[in-house]
Write a protein that holds these residues in place. Structure first.
Motif, PDB file in Angstrom:
ATOM      1  N   LEU A   1     -53.916 -15.530  -4.217  1.00 48.50           N
ATOM      2  CA  LEU A   1     -52.839 -16.421  -3.760  1.00 48.50           C
ATOM      3  C   LEU A   1     -51.999 -15.772  -2.669  1.00 48.50           C
ATOM      4  O   LEU A   1     -51.596 -16.432  -1.716  1.00 48.50           O
ATOM      5  CB  LEU A   1     -51.935 -16.808  -4.931  1.00 48.50           C
ATOM      6  N   ILE A   2     -51.743 -14.482  -2.816  1.00 51.08           N
ATOM      7  CA  ILE A   2     -50.954 -13.771  -1.808  1.00 51.08           C
ATOM      8  C   ILE A   2     -51.682 -13.782  -0.472  1.00 51.08           C
ATOM      9  O   ILE A   2     -51.095 -14.044   0.572  1.00 51.08           O
ATOM     10  CB  ILE A   2     -50.646 -12.332  -2.274  1.00 51.08           C
ATOM     11  N   GLY A   3     -52.984 -13.523  -0.513  1.00 48.67           N
ATOM     12  CA  GLY A   3     -53.779 -13.565   0.718  1.00 48.67           C
ATOM     13  C   GLY A   3     -53.803 -14.952   1.328  1.00 48.67           C
ATOM     14  O   GLY A   3     -53.649 -15.117   2.541  1.00 48.67           O
ATOM     15  N   ALA A   4     -53.969 -15.971   0.491  1.00 49.00           N
ATOM     16  CA  ALA A   4     -53.998 -17.353   0.985  1.00 49.00           C
ATOM     17  C   ALA A   4     -52.636 -17.766   1.533  1.00 49.00           C
ATOM     18  O   ALA A   4     -52.562 -18.649   2.402  1.00 49.00           O
ATOM     19  CB  ALA A   4     -54.424 -18.299  -0.134  1.00 49.00           C
ATOM     20  N   SER A   5     -51.575 -17.135   1.073  1.00 53.32           N
ATOM     21  CA  SER A   5     -50.227 -17.444   1.550  1.00 53.32           C
ATOM     22  C   SER A   5     -49.933 -16.796   2.890  1.00 53.32           C
ATOM     23  O   SER A   5     -48.841 -16.967   3.427  1.00 53.32           O
ATOM     24  CB  SER A   5     -49.186 -16.985   0.530  1.00 53.32           C
ATOM     25  N   ARG A   6     -50.879 -16.049   3.391  1.00 55.48           N
ATOM     26  CA  ARG A   6     -50.785 -15.417   4.715  1.00 55.48           C
ATOM     27  C   ARG A   6     -49.707 -14.328   4.790  1.00 55.48           C
ATOM     28  O   ARG A   6     -49.109 -14.103   5.840  1.00 55.48           O
ATOM     29  CB  ARG A   6     -50.561 -16.438   5.827  1.00 55.48           C
ATOM     30  N   VAL A   7     -49.445 -13.668   3.662  1.00 55.93           N
ATOM     31  CA  VAL A   7     -48.567 -12.496   3.705  1.00 55.93           C
ATOM     32  C   VAL A   7     -49.272 -11.477   4.586  1.00 55.93           C
ATOM     33  O   VAL A   7     -50.455 -11.194   4.387  1.00 55.93           O
ATOM     34  CB  VAL A   7     -48.327 -11.934   2.282  1.00 55.93           C
ATOM     35  N   PRO A   8     -48.588 -10.919   5.582  1.00 57.63           N
ATOM     36  CA  PRO A   8     -49.258 -10.016   6.525  1.00 57.63           C
ATOM     37  C   PRO A   8     -49.725  -8.715   5.856  1.00 57.63           C
ATOM     38  O   PRO A   8     -49.041  -8.206   4.965  1.00 57.63           O
ATOM     39  CB  PRO A   8     -48.202  -9.727   7.589  1.00 57.63           C
ATOM     40  N   PRO A   9     -50.866  -8.190   6.303  1.00 55.18           N
ATOM     41  CA  PRO A   9     -51.375  -6.935   5.731  1.00 55.18           C
ATOM     42  C   PRO A   9     -50.376  -5.784   5.828  1.00 55.18           C
ATOM     43  O   PRO A   9     -50.306  -4.960   4.921  1.00 55.18           O
ATOM     44  CB  PRO A   9     -52.627  -6.635   6.555  1.00 55.18           C
ATOM     45  N   LYS A  10     -49.592  -5.734   6.898  1.00 53.68           N
ATOM     46  CA  LYS A  10     -48.634  -4.635   7.047  1.00 53.68           C
ATOM     47  C   LYS A  10     -47.559  -4.667   5.958  1.00 53.68           C
ATOM     48  O   LYS A  10     -46.935  -3.657   5.672  1.00 53.68           O
ATOM     49  CB  LYS A  10     -48.008  -4.636   8.435  1.00 53.68           C
ATOM     50  N   LEU A  11     -47.357  -5.806   5.333  1.00 53.20           N
ATOM     51  CA  LEU A  11     -46.440  -5.912   4.202  1.00 53.20           C
ATOM     52  C   LEU A  11     -47.192  -5.709   2.883  1.00 53.20           C
ATOM     53  O   LEU A  11     -46.724  -5.000   1.993  1.00 53.20           O
ATOM     54  CB  LEU A  11     -45.737  -7.279   4.211  1.00 53.20           C
ATOM     55  N   PHE A  12     -48.379  -6.327   2.779  1.00 56.03           N
ATOM     56  CA  PHE A  12     -49.114  -6.276   1.521  1.00 56.03           C
ATOM     57  C   PHE A  12     -49.602  -4.870   1.185  1.00 56.03           C
ATOM     58  O   PHE A  12     -49.462  -4.425   0.037  1.00 56.03           O
ATOM     59  CB  PHE A  12     -50.320  -7.233   1.544  1.00 56.03           C
TER      60      PHE A  12
END
Length: 191
Positions: free
Chosen positions: A112-123
């Protein structure tokens, strides 16, 4: 075959593999093994954290690439998915770190986090921090559990002690198999 020697030799690899998905049980057992002196506590924590990071990172990347298409298969849960995605966007720090502590959410959360487009630099840094915190907490709980059962184990006959370790290993395999079957059934039901 000495089960303690097997744990000492392959324990870190088992912790890493076991913590790729929902691995609280194996993490607790890793803490017990560290208490027994079969594994080193800091290395057990690192193995668990690494497995957790790798598993969540893979699910996050899958969610970034295929998440929205995959989530359309859960149309009956769309309201919950939408609510979760709003929470992710509103509280990304707490959601990324907290996902691994939410029972039943450890696998779907990073997707879900990936699908929500949270940027990799934050994740990525939050995933590392969350994995280290999770690994430290659950390995410590296992270590403290080992403290509680250590006096009991010291009184147990050596052969019975081996049977207990074998029973624990069998229980882990059975739980892993049930988890994989359940996950497979979910996928079949989704298709």
């Amino acid at each position: 075959m000495d089960i303690n020697a097997l744990i000492a030799q392959y324990g870190y690899a088992a912790l890493l593999i076991g913590s790729l998905a929902e691995g609280e049980t194996i993490t607790l057992l890793g803490g017990v093994a560290a208490h027994q002196g079969l594994l080193k506590f800091p290395l057990a924590v690192l193995a668990v954290a690494l497995g957790g990071m790798i598993g969540d990172q893979a699910l996050y990347l899958f969610g970034r690439r295929f998440g929205n298409r995959a989530l359309t298969r859960f149309s009956r849960h769309q309201k919950k998915i939408d609510r979760a995605q709003r929470l992710i966007l509103r509280y990304p720090v707490w959601f990324v770190i907290g996902t691994r502590f939410m029972y039943g959410f450890r696998v779907i959360g990073p997707l879900l986090i990936g699908a929500s487009r949270v940027p990799p630099k934050l994740f990525i840094p939050l995933n590392i921090a969350g994995a280290l915190l999770w690994a430290l907490i659950f390995t410590t709980l296992g270590y403290l559990g080992g403290e509680v059962i250590a006096p009991w184990l010291a009184r147990v006959d050596q052969h019975l002690k081996h049977y207990i370790w074998v029973a624990l290993a069998v229980a882990i395999v059975v739980l892993l198999r049930l988890f994989l079957k359940r996950r497979s059934r979910r996928r079949e039901n989704q298709d």
